[in-house]
Design a protein around this motif. Structure first.
Motif, PDB file in Angstrom:
ATOM      1  N   GLY A 108     -12.979  42.363  65.503  1.00 45.18           N
ATOM      2  CA  GLY A 108     -12.171  42.523  64.310  1.00 45.18           C
ATOM      3  C   GLY A 108     -12.262  43.932  63.762  1.00 45.18           C
ATOM      4  O   GLY A 108     -11.330  44.422  63.173  1.00 45.18           O
ATOM      5  N   GLY A 109     -13.429  44.572  63.943  1.00 52.45           N
ATOM      6  CA  GLY A 109     -13.625  45.819  63.205  1.00 52.45           C
ATOM      7  C   GLY A 109     -13.584  47.075  64.026  1.00 52.45           C
ATOM      8  O   GLY A 109     -14.355  47.965  63.797  1.00 52.45           O
ATOM      9  N   THR A 110     -12.739  47.153  65.037  1.00 53.36           N
ATOM     10  CA  THR A 110     -12.735  48.401  65.799  1.00 53.36           C
ATOM     11  C   THR A 110     -11.675  49.345  65.268  1.00 53.36           C
ATOM     12  O   THR A 110     -10.799  48.951  64.523  1.00 53.36           O
ATOM     13  N   GLY A 111     -11.753  50.574  65.725  1.00 56.18           N
ATOM     14  CA  GLY A 111     -10.648  51.516  65.499  1.00 56.18           C
ATOM     15  C   GLY A 111     -10.402  51.857  64.052  1.00 56.18           C
ATOM     16  O   GLY A 111     -11.302  52.131  63.313  1.00 56.18           O
ATOM     17  N   GLU A 112      -9.119  51.781  63.668  1.00 57.34           N
ATOM     18  CA  GLU A 112      -8.728  52.331  62.370  1.00 57.34           C
ATOM     19  C   GLU A 112      -9.389  51.565  61.240  1.00 57.34           C
ATOM     20  O   GLU A 112      -9.707  52.115  60.219  1.00 57.34           O
ATOM     21  N   GLY A 113      -9.577  50.252  61.437  1.00 59.79           N
ATOM     22  CA  GLY A 113     -10.152  49.444  60.364  1.00 59.79           C
ATOM     23  C   GLY A 113     -11.439  50.071  59.866  1.00 59.79           C
ATOM     24  O   GLY A 113     -11.652  50.248  58.685  1.00 59.79           O
ATOM     25  N   ARG A 114     -12.304  50.442  60.822  1.00 59.87           N
ATOM     26  CA  ARG A 114     -13.585  51.007  60.422  1.00 59.87           C
ATOM     27  C   ARG A 114     -13.401  52.377  59.816  1.00 59.87           C
ATOM     28  O   ARG A 114     -14.099  52.767  58.912  1.00 59.87           O
ATOM     29  N   ALA A 115     -12.469  53.145  60.390  1.00 61.94           N
ATOM     30  CA  ALA A 115     -12.306  54.513  59.926  1.00 61.94           C
ATOM     31  C   ALA A 115     -11.963  54.507  58.443  1.00 61.94           C
ATOM     32  O   ALA A 115     -12.394  55.372  57.710  1.00 61.94           O
ATOM     33  N   MET A 141     -15.059  57.225  63.365  1.00 63.94           N
ATOM     34  CA  MET A 141     -16.073  56.477  64.069  1.00 63.94           C
ATOM     35  C   MET A 141     -16.628  57.339  65.198  1.00 63.94           C
ATOM     36  O   MET A 141     -15.886  58.070  65.848  1.00 63.94           O
ATOM     37  N   ASP A 142     -17.907  57.264  65.429  1.00 66.32           N
ATOM     38  CA  ASP A 142     -18.516  58.024  66.511  1.00 66.32           C
ATOM     39  C   ASP A 142     -17.846  57.642  67.828  1.00 66.32           C
ATOM     40  O   ASP A 142     -17.642  56.475  68.111  1.00 66.32           O
ATOM     41  N   ASP A 146      -4.473  59.776  73.596  1.00 71.00           N
ATOM     42  CA  ASP A 146      -5.192  58.949  74.549  1.00 71.00           C
ATOM     43  C   ASP A 146      -5.557  59.787  75.756  1.00 71.00           C
ATOM     44  O   ASP A 146      -4.871  60.741  76.081  1.00 71.00           O
ATOM     45  N   GLY A 147      -6.582  59.389  76.434  1.00 66.63           N
ATOM     46  CA  GLY A 147      -6.977  60.136  77.608  1.00 66.63           C
ATOM     47  C   GLY A 147      -8.485  60.197  77.633  1.00 66.63           C
ATOM     48  O   GLY A 147      -9.172  59.551  76.832  1.00 66.63           O
ATOM     49  N   LEU A 148      -9.013  60.963  78.545  1.00 65.31           N
ATOM     50  CA  LEU A 148     -10.450  60.984  78.779  1.00 65.31           C
ATOM     51  C   LEU A 148     -11.177  61.638  77.605  1.00 65.31           C
ATOM     52  O   LEU A 148     -10.895  62.767  77.236  1.00 65.31           O
ATOM     53  N   LYS A 149     -12.123  60.895  77.018  1.00 64.65           N
ATOM     54  CA  LYS A 149     -12.849  61.453  75.871  1.00 64.65           C
ATOM     55  C   LYS A 149     -14.307  61.725  76.209  1.00 64.65           C
ATOM     56  O   LYS A 149     -14.977  62.494  75.522  1.00 64.65           O
ATOM     57  N   LEU A 150     -14.794  61.071  77.258  1.00 71.37           N
ATOM     58  CA  LEU A 150     -16.216  61.188  77.532  1.00 71.37           C
ATOM     59  C   LEU A 150     -16.450  61.186  79.040  1.00 71.37           C
ATOM     60  O   LEU A 150     -15.935  60.312  79.737  1.00 71.37           O
ATOM     61  N   LEU A 151     -17.170  62.177  79.532  1.00 68.79           N
ATOM     62  CA  LEU A 151     -17.404  62.285  80.970  1.00 68.79           C
ATOM     63  C   LEU A 151     -18.865  62.654  81.199  1.00 68.79           C
ATOM     64  O   LEU A 151     -19.319  63.704  80.755  1.00 68.79           O
ATOM     65  N   PRO A 175      -8.119  65.392  76.041  1.00 66.21           N
ATOM     66  CA  PRO A 175      -8.846  65.245  74.769  1.00 66.21           C
ATOM     67  C   PRO A 175     -10.349  65.012  74.963  1.00 66.21           C
ATOM     68  O   PRO A 175     -10.962  64.277  74.196  1.00 66.21           O
ATOM     69  N   LEU A 176     -10.942  65.624  76.003  1.00 67.44           N
ATOM     70  CA  LEU A 176     -12.366  65.399  76.279  1.00 67.44           C
ATOM     71  C   LEU A 176     -13.211  65.852  75.087  1.00 67.44           C
ATOM     72  O   LEU A 176     -13.054  66.959  74.591  1.00 67.44           O
ATOM     73  N   GLN A 177     -14.119  64.957  74.641  1.00 66.56           N
ATOM     74  CA  GLN A 177     -14.966  65.312  73.501  1.00 66.56           C
ATOM     75  C   GLN A 177     -16.423  65.521  73.899  1.00 66.56           C
ATOM     76  O   GLN A 177     -17.126  66.288  73.274  1.00 66.56           O
ATOM     77  N   GLU A 178     -16.860  64.782  74.914  1.00 61.82           N
ATOM     78  CA  GLU A 178     -18.272  64.885  75.281  1.00 61.82           C
ATOM     79  C   GLU A 178     -18.400  65.070  76.785  1.00 61.82           C
ATOM     80  O   GLU A 178     -17.858  64.291  77.559  1.00 61.82           O
ATOM     81  N   LEU A 179     -19.127  66.112  77.172  1.00 60.50           N
ATOM     82  CA  LEU A 179     -19.307  66.423  78.594  1.00 60.50           C
ATOM     83  C   LEU A 179     -20.795  66.568  78.859  1.00 60.50           C
ATOM     84  O   LEU A 179     -21.474  67.367  78.213  1.00 60.50           O
TER      85      LEU A 179
END
Length: 852
Positions: free
Chosen positions: A253-260, A267-268, A490-495, A519-523
């Protein structure tokens, strides 16, 4: 009272006849203090006699009468040696090995409670000596009174190999079942009742049941032939404390925008990628047959209703051949799909419905190339929910990695949303794989604009098995595609590509392949032995601009280059490149284990100051006192830093002292790692005073710091002198004993965990805060015009509340710490900063005997 009690028992010991005592009583007796060695020997001998005697008498089998929720209502003489009377009203699941729990629960709900008593489950139970013993369990009869339940027969297993295989397959199947049910039903229930479904009352449960049936219809699952497939889901909704259901419903129930919107800015990313329905098979070594089974479920070829029957057939065939059973099932589903092309109307078509799982964790399952090739099919199955795939440390060589790339490319061609998180650490990435993987992971917008004709083309050209699926999925996937177009972020955010032996050239090829808008955020690239050359390559890439003059990888804000042998030169280059990308704010930089000295530190700290860093890991280098002082000098300028790790860096007491003075002003820091740096008393004292004042520091790592008892007392005194006692987690030593030593804890409580010790002091401190508030109010009414410190201390003395100054509270505790003169020397050196080299040597000699 306790002491006296022990005393009586010891006096009676002369008259007690050991042979009359039970094993438990002997066990209690041997733990008493003040026994002579001879008495201990006698008790142990008697215990041994009892244990040896019991072995002969223990039965080969036992019967348990169990209520449906698992409570034991009756038991016969136990195989495990526990007295039956002691087990009443405890849970039958209590002494079962954690790896076998889920399987037992699944068999109980899906077979035993549905009138299939002869399905056996293999499980390990703990014996009274603490060993594990394999048992095979099945239901012998059902009961209605006093409550509905079952009578289970459990017998010692003769052939343990069979037990190991069957229990493993049962466990994997139960994990699959749990994951799929949470993905299918969890989301429906969670969203429609706003996440309150966990506390739903009975009538709400009826509503939910109707809803689930409706949902199942929409999902195209036929529930007519299974007698009650939703019973445990209903129980989950009604009780909320069932094994699965409860937490899944909430988290969906609480993923994504709801939590934001809930006040957290964003959200982390890691939490986001972990959320949703997950299949977690981590650390279970999967065999060939099990990999095939997982693939069948993930691709939707095997509906979850058929999972039980398939396994039941496979495990009851003479060879227990799972591979043959799964292969047979696979070819059946192939035939069905082939038949689609001759179907007259859409209603005759067989559609694959892969379960909408978001997270697939197969790390440490050792699936190898074979497993990766088999599983790659689920990457392009019609599962738009898939976000994260973890195949870390699975022994996959470049051959298997190529299958992964092909699976991902087919996923792109079918216009399914791309993966957002990919963890391939610990597998081998060759140059060829790197190039292909870069292309496969890039979400180039060109592909999304193909429209229907392009899609139809891609279907017929690429996949024979999909010709039939073309028209019915076109509408579905087009819906997905349009939604997907609107969300280009959308796309790869973490590798994660640690320990993949990736060469600097390959890395460059891979990152370039991702494309400028990725949109990679963490490498993470730790442990790839890149060396200074590799750093240069990465720097070249990071400094390039994409066509729109933006930096490449414009969202990258977490970089892990630990254990890459970069040296001062490499780290300096890398941080320079990071600092040039001024538009891209770095929040996490890890440079552990890179042979970095104080020179490298100077460059790093200068370059990273303008970034709003949150985490900085510099552990396992050799920055020494000088490097530590440089870090300390830069800290006040980084107002966002919350986690700092300087463990194993040859930092001495001078560096620690400087760091501590600097930390008092850095209120954002919540976690500090100083393990593996030798702390002298002076370092510990400096740390104590800082801990007494720092408002937020709640995690402290001090493993292998050679802390003497006195040093431990100083650190603990600092922690508990704090106005708020924010400390929660401390590694390195137990806080209990030093707290007892300075009188801050009852001696009975010295075995409490560090967290409990600190919680206790925090509660005491909360009461003190209330007292202070009353005192301040009282002294203000007496003399409203002017409030001096003297007034306050007088008010406190009247109410015997501790001083309101952290410094004075700290000194109060310090008065209770035993000192010797060598420490006084050390203190004098700390406070007056005397540092003639000869003095240093002398004081070291004096400190040797303290274990410092």
């Amino acid at each position: 009272g306790m002491g006296g009690h022990h005393h009586q028992q010891q006096q009676q010991q002369g008259q007690i006849n050991l042979e009359d005592l039970t094993l438990e009583e002997l066990h209690e007796m041997i733990q008493m203090e003040g026994l002579t060695q001879e008495q201990q020997m006698q008790i142990q001998a008697q215990m041994q006699l009892l244990v040896d005697g019991e072995d002969d008498e223990r039965p080969e089998e036992h019967f348990l009468t169990i209520a449906l929720n698992g409570t034991i209502l009756g038991a016969t003489e136990m195989v495990t040696g526990f007295p039956p009377s002691g087990l009443l009203m405890t849970s039958a699941f209590d002494s079962v090995h954690e790896d076998d729990l889920l399987g037992m629960h699944a068999i109980k709900t899906h077979f035993w409670e549905r009138d299939q008593p002869d399905v056996e489950v293999y499980l390990r139970r703990r014996t009274i000596e603490g060993d594990w013993i394999w048992l095979v369990a099945k239901v012998v009869s059902y009961i209605d009174s006093p409550v509905p339940g079952i009578i289970v027969h459990e017998a010692i297993v003769k052939n343990e190999n069979v037990a190991v295989i069957v229990s493993r397959i049962t466990r994997i199947a139960s994990l699959l079942l749990q994951a799929v049910e949470s993905s299918l039903f969890g989301s429906e229930v969670g969203n429609n009742t706003g996440g309150d479904s966990v506390d739903a009352s009975q009538d709400e449960a009826v509503e939910i049941q109707a809803m689930l049936l409706n949902a199942a219809e929409n999902l195209g699952i036929d529930l007519s032939n299974s007698d009650n497939p939703l019973r445990e889901l209903m129980e989950a909704a009604a009780n909320g404390d069932s094994m699965w259901g409860g937490d899944v419903l909430i988290s969906r129930g609480g993923t994504g925008e709801g939590r934001a919107r809930d006040g957290k800015k964003s959200m982390d990313i890691v939490d986001h990628l972990k959320s949703g329905a997950a299949l977690d098979l981590s650390k279970i070594i999967l065999t060939e047959g099990e990999v095939k089974l997982v693939t069948l479920v993930l691709t939707g070829r095997l509906q979850i209703e058929d999972l039980g029957p398939l396994l039941y057939l496979a495990l009851n065939s003479p060879e227990m051949d799972l591979v043959a059973a799964t292969d047979e099932f696979y070819s059946l589903s192939e035939q069905q799909l082939k038949a689609n092309s001759h179907a007259q109307s859409p209603s005759e078509m067989v559609l694959l419905q892969p379960p909408p799982l978001a997270v697939i964790n197969l790390s440490f399952t050792d699936i190898g190339d074979y497993g990766m090739e088999t599983l790659s099919e689920f990457l392009y199955a019609d599962n738009a929910a898939l976000k994260t795939l973890d195949v870390g440390f699975c022994n996959i060589s470049p051959r298997g990695m190529m299958s992964l790339c092909q699976g991902l490319k087919k996923r792109n061609m079918r216009c399914l949303p791309p993966l957002q998180g990919l963890i391939i650490s610990g597998n081998t990435i060759s140059c060829e794989v790197a190039v292909q993987l870069g292309i496969a992971l890039s979400a180039e917008p060109v592909r999304n604009k193909r429209g229907r004709d392009g899609r139809r083309l891609s279907f017929t050209n690429n996949d024979d098995d999909c010709e039939g699926r073309d028209s019915p999925t076109a509408s579905q996937s087009n819906g997905a595609t349009s939604a997907y177009k609107s969300n280009l972020s959308d796309g790869l955010k973490l590798l994660y590509m640690g320990s993949t032996s990736i060469s600097p050239e390959s890395l460059n090829a891979l990152l370039s392949g991702l494309g400028p808008s990725c949109p990679l955020q963490e490498l993470r690239l730790q442990s790839n032995r890149m060396g200074p050359k590799g750093a240069t390559r990465l720097v070249e890439f990071l400094e390039t601009k994409s066509d729109n003059r933006q930096p490449v990888l414009p969202k990258l804000h977490r970089l892990d280059m630990s254990y890459n042998e970069l040296g001062d030169q490499g780290t300096s280059k890398l941080t320079r490149a990071i600092s040039k990308r001024a538009k891209v704010n770095m929040t996490e930089v890890s440079l552990s284990g890179n042979y970095m000295g104080s020179k490298g530190i100077e460059n790093i700290m200068n370059k990273l100051l303008q970034h709003k860093l949150i985490t900085l890991n510099l552990d396992n280098n050799s920055i020494g006192d000088q490097g530590c002082q440089l870090v300390a000098a830069s800290l006040p300028s980084i107002g966002t830093l919350t986690r700092l790790n300087l463990a194993f860096n040859d930092i001495g007491c001078r560096g620690v002292a400087t760091l501590m003075r600097s930390l008092v002003g850095c209120e954002s820091i919540t976690s500090l790692g100083l393990s593996g740096n030798v702390m002298r008393i002076s370092g510990a004292i400096a740390m104590g005073f800082t801990l007494a004042q720092h408002p937020r520091l709640s995690v402290l790592e001090l493993d292998n710091c050679c802390l003497s008892q006195v040093a431990q007392c100083h650190i603990v005194a600092g922690i508990i002198s704090n106005r708020w006692v924010p400390m929660k987690v401390m590694y390195g030593f137990r806080a209990g004993p030093p707290m007892v030593a300075i009188g801050a804890l009852e001696i009975m409580a010295q075995h409490m965990s560090n967290e409990e010790c600190f919680r206790l002091r925090r509660d005491i401190q909360m009461k003190t805060l209330l007292k202070w508030m009353e005192n301040n109010r009282a002294s203000q009414t007496e003399n409203p015009s002017f409030l001096t410190n003297d007034d306050l201390s007088r008010a406190n003395d009247m109410n015997d509340a501790p001083s309101q100054s952290a410094y004075l509270r700290m000194l109060d505790w310090l008065g209770r710490i035993p000192f010797d003169e060598s420490e006084l020397m050390d203190l004098r050196k700390y406070f007056y900063d005397v540092s003639d080299r000869d003095g240093e040597v002398k004081s070291d000699m004096n400190l040797k005997h303290r274990g410092d």
